[in-house]
Scaffold this motif. Structure first.
Motif, PDB file in Angstrom:
ATOM      1  N   ALA A  83       0.828  -1.204   0.000  1.00 26.11           N
ATOM      2  CA  ALA A  83       0.000   0.000   0.000  1.00 26.11           C
ATOM      3  C   ALA A  83       0.865   1.256   0.000  1.00 26.11           C
ATOM      4  CB  ALA A  83      -0.930  -0.004   1.208  1.00 26.11           C
ATOM      5  N   VAL A  84       2.052   1.171   0.598  1.00 32.01           N
ATOM      6  CA  VAL A  84       2.968   2.315   0.608  1.00 32.01           C
ATOM      7  C   VAL A  84       3.365   2.686  -0.817  1.00 32.01           C
ATOM      8  CG1 VAL A  84       5.248   3.105   1.355  1.00 32.01           C
ATOM      9  CG2 VAL A  84       3.825   1.751   2.910  1.00 32.01           C
ATOM     10  N   ALA A  85       3.567   1.656  -1.663  1.00 33.37           N
ATOM     11  CA  ALA A  85       3.930   1.916  -3.056  1.00 33.37           C
ATOM     12  C   ALA A  85       2.811   2.662  -3.779  1.00 33.37           C
ATOM     13  CB  ALA A  85       4.243   0.599  -3.769  1.00 33.37           C
ATOM     14  N   GLY A  86       1.579   2.320  -3.455  1.00 32.42           N
ATOM     15  CA  GLY A  86       0.461   2.998  -4.095  1.00 32.42           C
ATOM     16  C   GLY A  86       0.272   4.415  -3.597  1.00 32.42           C
ATOM     17  N   ALA A 169       2.479  -5.093  -4.801  1.00 36.49           N
ATOM     18  CA  ALA A 169       3.022  -3.732  -4.853  1.00 36.49           C
ATOM     19  C   ALA A 169       2.762  -3.097  -6.213  1.00 36.49           C
ATOM     20  CB  ALA A 169       4.514  -3.754  -4.551  1.00 36.49           C
ATOM     21  N   LEU A 170       2.890  -3.883  -7.285  1.00 36.80           N
ATOM     22  CA  LEU A 170       2.606  -3.357  -8.619  1.00 36.80           C
ATOM     23  C   LEU A 170       1.140  -2.967  -8.745  1.00 36.80           C
ATOM     24  CD1 LEU A 170       3.607  -2.771 -11.491  1.00 36.80           C
ATOM     25  CD2 LEU A 170       3.007  -5.149 -12.080  1.00 36.80           C
ATOM     26  N   LEU A 171       0.257  -3.796  -8.196  1.00 38.32           N
ATOM     27  CA  LEU A 171      -1.166  -3.459  -8.220  1.00 38.32           C
ATOM     28  C   LEU A 171      -1.430  -2.160  -7.458  1.00 38.32           C
ATOM     29  CD1 LEU A 171      -4.159  -3.992  -8.742  1.00 38.32           C
ATOM     30  CD2 LEU A 171      -4.164  -5.473  -6.721  1.00 38.32           C
ATOM     31  N   ALA A 172      -0.848  -2.027  -6.271  1.00 39.89           N
ATOM     32  CA  ALA A 172      -1.042  -0.802  -5.487  1.00 39.89           C
ATOM     33  C   ALA A 172      -0.509   0.410  -6.243  1.00 39.89           C
ATOM     34  CB  ALA A 172      -0.346  -0.943  -4.132  1.00 39.89           C
ATOM     35  N   PHE A 173       0.630   0.251  -6.885  1.00 40.77           N
ATOM     36  CA  PHE A 173       1.206   1.332  -7.691  1.00 40.77           C
ATOM     37  C   PHE A 173       0.245   1.742  -8.805  1.00 40.77           C
ATOM     38  CE2 PHE A 173       3.594   2.217 -11.648  1.00 40.77           C
ATOM     39  CZ  PHE A 173       4.181   3.420 -11.304  1.00 40.77           C
ATOM     40  N   ALA A 174      -0.325   0.752  -9.495  1.00 37.15           N
ATOM     41  CA  ALA A 174      -1.248   1.034 -10.589  1.00 37.15           C
ATOM     42  C   ALA A 174      -2.508   1.735 -10.088  1.00 37.15           C
ATOM     43  CB  ALA A 174      -1.610  -0.254 -11.320  1.00 37.15           C
ATOM     44  N   VAL A 175      -3.007   1.301  -8.929  1.00 40.41           N
ATOM     45  CA  VAL A 175      -4.184   1.951  -8.338  1.00 40.41           C
ATOM     46  C   VAL A 175      -3.870   3.419  -8.045  1.00 40.41           C
ATOM     47  CG1 VAL A 175      -5.678   2.020  -6.307  1.00 40.41           C
ATOM     48  CG2 VAL A 175      -5.148  -0.168  -7.379  1.00 40.41           C
ATOM     49  N   GLY A 176      -2.700   3.676  -7.491  1.00 43.53           N
ATOM     50  CA  GLY A 176      -2.308   5.055  -7.195  1.00 43.53           C
ATOM     51  C   GLY A 176      -2.150   5.897  -8.442  1.00 43.53           C
ATOM     52  N   PRO A 188      -5.726  13.802  -2.197  1.00 38.02           N
ATOM     53  CA  PRO A 188      -6.920  12.979  -2.414  1.00 38.02           C
ATOM     54  C   PRO A 188      -6.608  11.672  -3.132  1.00 38.02           C
ATOM     55  CG  PRO A 188      -7.379  15.267  -2.945  1.00 38.02           C
ATOM     56  CD  PRO A 188      -5.910  15.167  -2.741  1.00 38.02           C
ATOM     57  N   ALA A 189      -5.688  11.712  -4.092  1.00 37.41           N
ATOM     58  CA  ALA A 189      -5.319  10.489  -4.809  1.00 37.41           C
ATOM     59  C   ALA A 189      -4.666   9.476  -3.874  1.00 37.41           C
ATOM     60  CB  ALA A 189      -4.375  10.819  -5.962  1.00 37.41           C
ATOM     61  N   MET A 190      -3.876   9.945  -2.930  1.00 34.73           N
ATOM     62  CA  MET A 190      -3.242   9.047  -1.963  1.00 34.73           C
ATOM     63  C   MET A 190      -4.290   8.342  -1.107  1.00 34.73           C
ATOM     64  SD  MET A 190      -0.097  11.578  -0.892  1.00 34.73           S
ATOM     65  CE  MET A 190       0.768  10.481   0.232  1.00 34.73           C
ATOM     66  N   ALA A 191      -5.285   9.113  -0.657  1.00 30.31           N
ATOM     67  CA  ALA A 191      -6.346   8.527   0.164  1.00 30.31           C
ATOM     68  C   ALA A 191      -7.153   7.502  -0.629  1.00 30.31           C
ATOM     69  CB  ALA A 191      -7.252   9.633   0.701  1.00 30.31           C
ATOM     70  N   VAL A 192      -7.511   7.859  -1.859  1.00 27.75           N
ATOM     71  CA  VAL A 192      -8.287   6.943  -2.691  1.00 27.75           C
ATOM     72  C   VAL A 192      -7.474   5.693  -3.007  1.00 27.75           C
ATOM     73  CG1 VAL A 192      -9.314   6.650  -4.983  1.00 27.75           C
ATOM     74  CG2 VAL A 192      -9.763   8.727  -3.660  1.00 27.75           C
ATOM     75  N   ALA A 193      -6.188   5.852  -3.264  1.00 26.96           N
ATOM     76  CA  ALA A 193      -5.332   4.705  -3.582  1.00 26.96           C
ATOM     77  C   ALA A 193      -5.307   3.704  -2.437  1.00 26.96           C
ATOM     78  CB  ALA A 193      -3.921   5.185  -3.899  1.00 26.96           C
ATOM     79  N   LEU A 194      -5.200   4.210  -1.217  1.00 26.23           N
ATOM     80  CA  LEU A 194      -5.166   3.319  -0.063  1.00 26.23           C
ATOM     81  C   LEU A 194      -6.469   2.547   0.078  1.00 26.23           C
ATOM     82  CD1 LEU A 194      -3.831   2.265   2.508  1.00 26.23           C
ATOM     83  CD2 LEU A 194      -4.702   4.283   3.697  1.00 26.23           C
ATOM     84  N   VAL A 195      -7.579   3.253   0.021  1.00 32.17           N
ATOM     85  CA  VAL A 195      -8.881   2.608   0.192  1.00 32.17           C
ATOM     86  C   VAL A 195      -9.148   1.618  -0.942  1.00 32.17           C
ATOM     87  CG1 VAL A 195     -11.365   3.011   0.276  1.00 32.17           C
ATOM     88  CG2 VAL A 195      -9.814   4.548   1.496  1.00 32.17           C
ATOM     89  N   ALA A 196      -8.849   2.024  -2.171  1.00 27.12           N
ATOM     90  CA  ALA A 196      -9.130   1.159  -3.320  1.00 27.12           C
ATOM     91  C   ALA A 196      -8.270  -0.101  -3.294  1.00 27.12           C
ATOM     92  CB  ALA A 196      -8.896   1.935  -4.614  1.00 27.12           C
ATOM     93  N   PHE A 197      -7.000   0.037  -2.927  1.00 26.27           N
ATOM     94  CA  PHE A 197      -6.124  -1.143  -2.880  1.00 26.27           C
ATOM     95  C   PHE A 197      -6.613  -2.143  -1.845  1.00 26.27           C
ATOM     96  CE2 PHE A 197      -2.393  -3.199  -0.849  1.00 26.27           C
ATOM     97  CZ  PHE A 197      -2.052  -4.038  -1.897  1.00 26.27           C
ATOM     98  N   VAL A 198      -6.967  -1.655  -0.667  1.00 21.83           N
ATOM     99  CA  VAL A 198      -7.484  -2.550   0.372  1.00 21.83           C
ATOM    100  C   VAL A 198      -8.784  -3.206  -0.096  1.00 21.83           C
ATOM    101  CG1 VAL A 198      -8.421  -2.645   2.708  1.00 21.83           C
ATOM    102  CG2 VAL A 198      -6.368  -1.296   2.242  1.00 21.83           C
ATOM    103  N   ALA A 199      -9.646  -2.425  -0.766  1.00 20.60           N
ATOM    104  CA  ALA A 199     -10.920  -2.954  -1.238  1.00 20.60           C
ATOM    105  C   ALA A 199     -10.734  -4.041  -2.293  1.00 20.60           C
ATOM    106  CB  ALA A 199     -11.774  -1.822  -1.806  1.00 20.60           C
ATOM    107  N   ILE A 200      -9.637  -3.980  -3.031  1.00 21.01           N
ATOM    108  CA  ILE A 200      -9.350  -5.022  -4.025  1.00 21.01           C
ATOM    109  C   ILE A 200      -8.679  -6.229  -3.385  1.00 21.01           C
ATOM    110  CG2 ILE A 200      -7.992  -5.567  -6.078  1.00 21.01           C
ATOM    111  CD1 ILE A 200      -8.323  -2.647  -6.941  1.00 21.01           C
ATOM    112  N   ARG A 201      -7.696  -5.974  -2.544  1.00 22.06           N
ATOM    113  CA  ARG A 201      -6.870  -7.074  -2.049  1.00 22.06           C
ATOM    114  C   ARG A 201      -7.575  -7.943  -1.022  1.00 22.06           C
ATOM    115  NH1 ARG A 201      -0.728  -6.898   0.493  1.00 22.06           N
ATOM    116  NH2 ARG A 201      -0.390  -9.147   0.362  1.00 22.06           N
ATOM    117  N   LEU A 316      -5.388  -1.246 -15.094  1.00 22.79           N
ATOM    118  CA  LEU A 316      -5.463   0.062 -14.445  1.00 22.79           C
ATOM    119  C   LEU A 316      -4.477   1.048 -15.055  1.00 22.79           C
ATOM    120  CD1 LEU A 316      -5.816  -1.059 -10.720  1.00 22.79           C
ATOM    121  CD2 LEU A 316      -7.608  -0.193 -12.228  1.00 22.79           C
ATOM    122  N   LEU A 317      -3.264   0.598 -15.372  1.00 23.93           N
ATOM    123  CA  LEU A 317      -2.285   1.483 -15.995  1.00 23.93           C
ATOM    124  C   LEU A 317      -2.735   1.887 -17.400  1.00 23.93           C
ATOM    125  CD1 LEU A 317       1.048  -0.207 -14.862  1.00 23.93           C
ATOM    126  CD2 LEU A 317       0.068   1.932 -14.021  1.00 23.93           C
TER     127      LEU A 317
END
Length: 329
Positions: A83-86, A169-176, A188-201, A316-317
């Motif tokens: 998630a840090v990568a995203g 990590a690649l998935l989280a990066f792509a989400v971000g 805002p993108a950082m917040a959305v990236a975190l929530v979206a990655f968790v929601a997928i994983r 996503l990319l």
């Protein structure tokens, strides 16, 4: 383009190297201690002893697990690192460009938009994968003794080694990246990236992973089999336990609880050979059931899940590139 990308993201690279060093030192020190205990105790020959009647092997394994199993639990936070990568790499990658307006300069140069995006995404994305591949190798080495005793399939082990960690990590990066391209604002993108990655994983880990391949069912006679002896290996990933009737039908959880209440009421449940529960099961033609995924499927499951993550990351990319080209045309 390569030189510009390097200059823009050298701070992230320095942070990644610091992260690797900060994790490597305690992992190497504790890993050497754990390996010494494993080797000196002769546990390699005992690793498949299981949980049957107490022997010198089972006692040695229990002592080892009592001392070191908690170490494996304590590093479970490592699965949060993708998630840090995203959040800190993917989301600012394009969000910062749009927020500061530097994308206008980039798009007026001789380099095409597609090449500009392709180089940035490829260089930074491959860098993220490389960093997390190193971390996964480090944790795989550290967990080797624990994997031999506990197995590699439990989430606390599965998520931090193999190809799962860099793929996540690649998935989280792509989400971000997509969040930054759509929102054009870094925070805002950082917040959305975190929530979206968790929601997928999380749904993939909890609901999809146990069923990549059909689970194995194993049963045990309540009279002749020792408790736990029916499990193929102590390193297998147990998904569920319960009872089956003489026709092989699995009892529901409610039916299992009804049996326990009928045998013990509200008192203490005593298990093991000769207990009231075992006598009840034998008298009613019931058997113990264990549903599990064999440890031998570790790499199959790793490749399946990594394929899911990589496939989603590519989509996503591609969506991020399409969105930027459409918005800036």
């Amino acid at each position: 383009m390569l030189w510009l990308t390097w200059r823009q993201h050298r701070a992230e690279l320095a942070g990644a190297l610091i992260l690797i060093a900060a994790l490597a030192v305690p992992l190497i020190l504790t890993g050497l201690t754990m390996r010494e205990a494993f080797d000196s105790g002769g546990l390699a020959a005992c690793a498949g002893a299981g949980s049957g009647p107490e022997t010198a092997c089972t006692r040695a394994l229990n002592v080892f697990l009592g001392e070191y199993s908690e170490w494996g639990t304590q590093v479970i936070w490592v699965q949060l690192l993708p998630a840090v990568a995203g959040v800190f790499v993917g989301a600012p990658l394009l969000g910062r460009e749009f927020e500061h307006g530097t994308w206008k300069v980039a798009f007026t140069q001789s380099v095409t938009r597609t090449r500009w995006l392709g180089v940035k995404l490829a260089v930074v994305g491959l860098g993220v994968v490389a960093v997390f591949a190193v971390l996964a190798a480090l944790f795989a080495w550290w967990r080797t003794p624990l994997n031999a005793v506990e197995g590699p399939m439990e989430p606390k082990a599965f998520n931090v080694q193999g190809v799962n960690l860099p793929a996540a990590a690649l998935l989280a990066f792509a989400v971000g990246v997509l969040a930054g391209a759509v929102l054009r604002r870094t925070v805002p993108a950082m917040a959305v990236a975190l929530v979206a990655f968790v929601a997928i994983r999380v749904p993939i880990e909890l609901y999809a992973r146990p069923h990549y391949l059909p689970p194995v069912w194993a049963t045990a006679d309540p009279v002749t089999d020792s408790a736990g002896a029916w499990i193929g290996s102590p390193t297998d990933w147990v998904l569920d336990t319960g009872y089956v009737d003489a026709a092989g039908h699995k009892l529901t959880e409610a039916e299992g609880l009804t049996i326990l209440r009928g045998v013990y009421g509200d008192g203490t449940s005593l298990h093991g050979p000769g207990s009231p529960l075992e006598r009840y099961l034998a008298g009613h033609g019931l058997r113990h059931l264990v549903e599990y995924q064999p440890a031998a499927r570790f790499w199959t499951f790793q490749l399946i899940e990594a394929g899911i993550y990589i496939g989603l990351a590519v989509v996503l990319l591609a969506a991020a590139v399409w969105f930027i080209r459409r918005r800036t045309s």
